[in-house]
Design a protein around this motif. Sequence first.
Motif, PDB file in Angstrom:
ATOM      1  N   VAL A 272       0.844  -1.188   0.000  1.00 39.62           N
ATOM      2  CA  VAL A 272       0.000   0.000   0.000  1.00 39.62           C
ATOM      3  C   VAL A 272       0.885   1.245   0.000  1.00 39.62           C
ATOM      4  CG1 VAL A 272      -0.165  -0.050   2.527  1.00 39.62           C
ATOM      5  CG2 VAL A 272      -1.869   1.212   1.208  1.00 39.62           C
ATOM      6  N   ALA A 273       0.445   2.281  -0.712  1.00 32.33           N
ATOM      7  CA  ALA A 273       1.160   3.559  -0.757  1.00 32.33           C
ATOM      8  C   ALA A 273       0.153   4.695  -0.715  1.00 32.33           C
ATOM      9  CB  ALA A 273       2.022   3.659  -2.017  1.00 32.33           C
ATOM     10  N   ALA A 274       0.589   5.872  -0.273  1.00 36.81           N
ATOM     11  CA  ALA A 274      -0.276   7.056  -0.223  1.00 36.81           C
ATOM     12  C   ALA A 274       0.464   8.231  -0.868  1.00 36.81           C
ATOM     13  CB  ALA A 274      -0.658   7.392   1.218  1.00 36.81           C
ATOM     14  N   TYR A 275      -0.307   9.080  -1.556  1.00 35.05           N
ATOM     15  CA  TYR A 275       0.270  10.172  -2.334  1.00 35.05           C
ATOM     16  C   TYR A 275      -0.414  11.495  -1.993  1.00 35.05           C
ATOM     17  CZ  TYR A 275       2.018   6.252  -5.083  1.00 35.05           C
ATOM     18  OH  TYR A 275       2.639   5.091  -5.475  1.00 35.05           O
ATOM     19  N   ALA A 293      -1.402  11.809   4.581  1.00 32.78           N
ATOM     20  CA  ALA A 293      -0.911  10.629   3.861  1.00 32.78           C
ATOM     21  C   ALA A 293      -0.121   9.728   4.806  1.00 32.78           C
ATOM     22  CB  ALA A 293      -0.039  11.059   2.680  1.00 32.78           C
ATOM     23  N   GLN A 297      -1.410   6.013   5.872  1.00 30.89           N
ATOM     24  CA  GLN A 297      -0.496   4.940   5.491  1.00 30.89           C
ATOM     25  C   GLN A 297      -0.139   4.087   6.707  1.00 30.89           C
ATOM     26  OE1 GLN A 297       0.513   4.102   2.532  1.00 30.89           O
ATOM     27  NE2 GLN A 297       2.281   2.800   2.873  1.00 30.89           N
ATOM     28  N   ARG A 298       0.209   4.742   7.808  1.00 33.98           N
ATOM     29  CA  ARG A 298       0.609   3.990   9.003  1.00 33.98           C
ATOM     30  C   ARG A 298      -0.552   3.226   9.601  1.00 33.98           C
ATOM     31  NH1 ARG A 298       3.595   8.750   9.566  1.00 33.98           N
ATOM     32  NH2 ARG A 298       2.119   9.682  11.038  1.00 33.98           N
ATOM     33  N   VAL A 301      -1.207   0.094   7.356  1.00 33.85           N
ATOM     34  CA  VAL A 301      -0.128  -0.885   7.514  1.00 33.85           C
ATOM     35  C   VAL A 301      -0.209  -1.567   8.881  1.00 33.85           C
ATOM     36  CG1 VAL A 301       2.378  -1.137   7.750  1.00 33.85           C
ATOM     37  CG2 VAL A 301       1.429   0.210   5.865  1.00 33.85           C
ATOM     38  N   ASP A 308       4.575  -1.806   3.480  1.00 34.02           N
ATOM     39  CA  ASP A 308       4.564  -0.343   3.516  1.00 34.02           C
ATOM     40  C   ASP A 308       5.389   0.204   2.349  1.00 34.02           C
ATOM     41  OD1 ASP A 308       4.606   2.333   4.103  1.00 34.02           O
ATOM     42  OD2 ASP A 308       5.442   2.124   6.112  1.00 34.02           O
ATOM     43  N   THR A 311       4.955   7.016   1.530  1.00 36.03           N
ATOM     44  CA  THR A 311       4.186   8.126   0.975  1.00 36.03           C
ATOM     45  C   THR A 311       5.061   8.893  -0.015  1.00 36.03           C
ATOM     46  OG1 THR A 311       4.843   9.702   2.704  1.00 36.03           O
ATOM     47  CG2 THR A 311       2.884   8.341   3.127  1.00 36.03           C
ATOM     48  N   ILE A 329      -4.860   7.009  -2.103  1.00 41.47           N
ATOM     49  CA  ILE A 329      -4.383   5.767  -1.506  1.00 41.47           C
ATOM     50  C   ILE A 329      -4.391   4.675  -2.572  1.00 41.47           C
ATOM     51  CG2 ILE A 329      -4.704   4.095   0.348  1.00 41.47           C
ATOM     52  CD1 ILE A 329      -6.538   6.239   1.693  1.00 41.47           C
TER      53      ILE A 329
END
Length: 383
Positions: A272-275, A293, A297-298, A301, A308, A311, A329
């Motif tokens: 998973v990643a967040a931008y 973000a 994200q945390r 995860v 992880d 971001t 996300i």
Amino acid sequence: MTSQRYYRLGDTGAAVAEIRAKLATLGLLPADEATMGSAAMADAVFDAQVDQAVRCFQQQRALTVDGVVGPQTYRALDEARWKLGDRILQYSVSHLMSGDDVAQLQRRLLDMGFDCGRVDGIFGKDTERALREFQHNVGLAPDGQCGPRTLKALSRLSRTVVGGEPYAMRESEMIHQAGPSLHGKTVVIDPGHGGGDRGVVANGLEEAAVVWDLANRVEGRLAATGVQAYLTRGVEGELDEVARAHFANATGADLVISLHVDRHRNPVANGVAAYYYGNDRFGHHSAVGEKFAGLVQREIVARTGMLDCLTHERTWDLLRRTRMPAVRIELGYLTNPGDAARLADPGFRDTVAEAIVVAVQRLYLPPEDDAPTGMLHLPELIK
């Protein structure tokens, strides 16, 4: 650019010649590409050299690096050709001017202490207001147009003040002033793709359907906390990112959450990643977007155990054109059998939805009232 919207390795024709010329103007292809004749234009090829140049440009501009010239990359190529002084800049309600020259103007105004908001390369109301204030202060007619006289004044005074991020400070102060309660806040949830655009299709799942279901789970939980939540599309809706950003702006939302899943040719890719909005080239990013973000994200995860993927800054249209903090996300890879199996599980989607809502709450909590990652739960938010 012609009616075909995407250009990639192997394509030919006049539109490819236009792309090659723009890349040459930016120094990413040999200079003679910018002046090819009409006969050569018809035979222009999107070859490996162009593919590499496009990828280099996309990396520079914090876009998706895929070597494909779609609407966002094409607009970015067009905007990159403008330098401050090439044209008269002004605010137009029907068609906002955008380009590197606008970003240069915004950066200069900020350097002199005139708050034009986000450095996004889009000439909006905040930029016009800051420009009028500058013109008034230097004895020019405050017409909100950046023409020769204004450019001369900007050049003469451009580094009166350097540094500081008033937009970031204003964003952070707005979060502080909003208070810790979620009741009365407005959040826009953007389930990606939709309609005929199904997004990633792999392992028996469609991205558009997965994120639609997840968006509804998030919406229900936010509503339980007193948040006014809006979805950017219905179950069959199909809008581009610019239209989704306009919708979010029209709601006056406090926050935008865009939901997607990813793909990769290597099925091992997962996580998973967040931008959030940001671009080193412009020297600006959304401070609150970056904070949210990190929080979301945390939380995801910690609650799911997914890999992880951190971001990252991006200049995608939805992140750039929204006037409020926005985060996208990318919740796993449908091309990865493990991620796909988890995304197919309604219980997993419930866990992710709770993680997102908890991250929204944590964004507004003062440090002394915040809880460790993974420890705050929905019943505590709605009691």
